[in-house]
Design an enzyme around this catalytic site. Structure first.
Site, PDB file in Angstrom:
ATOM      1  NE  ARG A   1       1.430   5.076   9.300  1.00 14.06           N
ATOM      2  CZ  ARG A   1       1.566   3.763   9.104  1.00 14.06           C
ATOM      3  NH1 ARG A   1       0.504   2.993   9.014  1.00 14.06           N
ATOM      4  NH2 ARG A   1       2.749   3.217   9.003  1.00 14.06           N
TER       5      ARG A   1
ATOM      6  CB  SER B   1      -0.923   0.015   1.222  1.00 13.47           C
ATOM      7  OG  SER B   1      -1.853  -1.028   1.168  1.00 13.47           O
TER       8      SER B   1
ATOM      9  CG  HIS C   1      -2.037   3.214   4.672  1.00 10.79           C
ATOM     10  ND1 HIS C   1      -2.376   2.674   5.891  1.00 10.79           N
ATOM     11  CD2 HIS C   1      -1.856   2.163   3.831  1.00 10.79           C
ATOM     12  CE1 HIS C   1      -2.396   1.352   5.797  1.00 10.79           C
ATOM     13  NE2 HIS C   1      -2.085   1.018   4.560  1.00 10.79           N
TER      14      HIS C   1
END
Length: 128
Positions: free
Chosen positions: A39, A16, A42
């Site tokens: 992050r 990812s 994500h």
């Protein structure tokens, strides 16, 4: 991969982040913030954050969990806040043992005397 052909969670996360990095291309971020932006993307699947997130100087150096704790309220309760993640001794021990800083931090926290409250951020090994 597991023997049944399924990806392990850490392999999925790694892939990812590789996709996110690829999608962001050569975009340049202020020092220490690229991983935060990735992050957030994500967690939200929203690439607009790459354009809209703003950081104050040295924001990525802030220990967010510790910064969010109300220290005066803790003092009124006779408590104190401690965070081991940024401790150089924790980092050295983690390197020497081949484990994460979160693992060593949780071991140190678990050895504290008395009642305690633990705040755990985004560190999967802390939960293990």
């Amino acid at each position: 991969m597991t023997d049944k052909g399924f990806l392990r969670p850490q392999e999925i996360e790694k892939r990812s982040f590789a996709i996110i990095t690829e999608e962001l291309g050569g975009r340049d971020f202020p020092a220490g913030t690229a991983e935060v932006v990735k992050r957030v993307i994500h967690a939200t699947a929203d690439f607009d954050y790459a354009q809209t997130l703003r950081f104050t100087p040295e924001a990525a150096e802030t220990n967010m969990a510790l910064a969010g704790v109300n220290k005066p309220a803790l003092r009124q309760l006779g408590c104190k806040a401690a965070c081991f993640m940024a401790d150089p001794g924790v980092a050295a021990e983690a390197r020497q043992r081949g484990v994460t800083r979160a693992t060593v931090s949780m071991e140190r926290a678990a050895s504290l005397e008395g009642p305690a409250v633990f705040a755990i951020g985004n560190a999967p090994t802390a939960l293990m």
